[in-house]
Motif scaffolding. Sequence first.
Motif, PDB file in Angstrom:
ATOM      1  N   CYS A  27       0.845  -1.199   0.000  1.00 35.22           N
ATOM      2  CA  CYS A  27       0.000   0.000   0.000  1.00 35.22           C
ATOM      3  C   CYS A  27       0.880   1.247   0.000  1.00 35.22           C
ATOM      4  CB  CYS A  27      -0.915  -0.015   1.219  1.00 35.22           C
ATOM      5  SG  CYS A  27      -1.892   1.491   1.361  1.00 35.22           S
ATOM      6  N   CYS A  30      -0.037   3.288   3.502  1.00 40.81           N
ATOM      7  CA  CYS A  30       0.310   2.818   4.851  1.00 40.81           C
ATOM      8  C   CYS A  30       1.351   1.699   4.837  1.00 40.81           C
ATOM      9  CB  CYS A  30      -0.950   2.386   5.607  1.00 40.81           C
ATOM     10  SG  CYS A  30      -1.590   0.768   5.135  1.00 40.81           S
ATOM     11  N   CYS A  48      -5.708  -2.617   0.107  1.00 37.73           N
ATOM     12  CA  CYS A  48      -4.933  -2.664   1.343  1.00 37.73           C
ATOM     13  C   CYS A  48      -5.834  -3.192   2.459  1.00 37.73           C
ATOM     14  CB  CYS A  48      -4.427  -1.266   1.692  1.00 37.73           C
ATOM     15  SG  CYS A  48      -3.627  -1.223   3.300  1.00 37.73           S
ATOM     16  N   CYS A  51      -5.795  -0.116   5.563  1.00 39.98           N
ATOM     17  CA  CYS A  51      -6.467   1.191   5.414  1.00 39.98           C
ATOM     18  C   CYS A  51      -7.526   1.177   4.318  1.00 39.98           C
ATOM     19  CB  CYS A  51      -5.444   2.295   5.166  1.00 39.98           C
ATOM     20  SG  CYS A  51      -4.786   2.338   3.484  1.00 39.98           S
TER      21      CYS A  51
HETATM   22 ZN   LIG Z   1      -2.995   0.987   3.335  1.00 39.57          ZN
END
Ligand SMILES: [Zn+2]
Length: 310
Positions: A27, A30, A48, A51
């Motif tokens: 991701c 994050c 992801c 998140c």
């Molecule tokens: Zn993420």
Amino acid sequence: MTQVIEPVAVPAHETVPSIEGTSDKVCPLCHEPATTAFIKRGHAICDCPRCRHRFASLHREPRQHVADVYGDDYFTGGGAGYQDYLAEAKLWTAAGRRYARRLARHTRPGRMLDVGAAAGFLLKGFVDNGWDGVGIEPNDSVASHARNALGLDVRTGMFESFETDRPLDLVSIIQVMAHFVDPSAAVRHARSLLAEQGLCLVETWNVRSWTARLFGRSWHEYSPPSVLHWFSPDRLRDLFQEHGFVEVARGRPQKWLDGQHAKSLLRHALPKNLPGRLIGGAAGIVPDRLPIPYPSEDLFWSLFRKEPVR
Ligand SMILES: [Zn+2]
């Protein structure tokens, strides 16, 4: 026309060697390892698990990616880009004026940067409403149009390497957020350019909209490699919060396309089977220059204010 591409810092996650199925599916927001939701036009569309950001894996170095995707063909070649960008001048300028009027509830006109300014039409709408505007645009052909035909200060280059010694009151990122290779780096850079209490206006597509859910993987915005990120309004807010902004307003834009652009997008998104060809053929009766209201259920804008470091 010569393409001038300025140096850009390569984000850390892009320096990891990209190997299908492994390191490129991290991701970008994050850094959690992501899973592949589906494949579109040869690109893995990844989710992801932490998140919930949805993004396309990219196998190319950012500078090369921008040079490849935003050549002149992007503005005149149809497909996921524009059939004839210059023909939409009035519609884009009207959108800029609408945003400038909307912003009047939050701030007075000041110094602004329009990111991905293209031929300067949107920026002109702000300038018409009193803003002192500068634009940044990677494609030199359209940026030249802004300079020569409209007399606007639109510079050729990448946002990530744009610098100014005068802090900005507004950074507008309209229909650009989904195209950044590294959105976190872009938000960080926007913050560095803004004065205290400066504003950042973002318009992008809503991956959690009913339109996106209804069309699934046929949603027209799943068009990698030009579109790389599909945000929800909340994920975008969280991204800006992570970089010291607070969201002050959110809404849905009024959007108009000209008939030619609407038909081009429709044909690009429709399946290549018989029903798809029939619908595409029937749409052919729409005049090219007819303004078509786009329902924009799958579009949103958010306005963020730079907060002092606590
Ligand atoms: Zn993420």
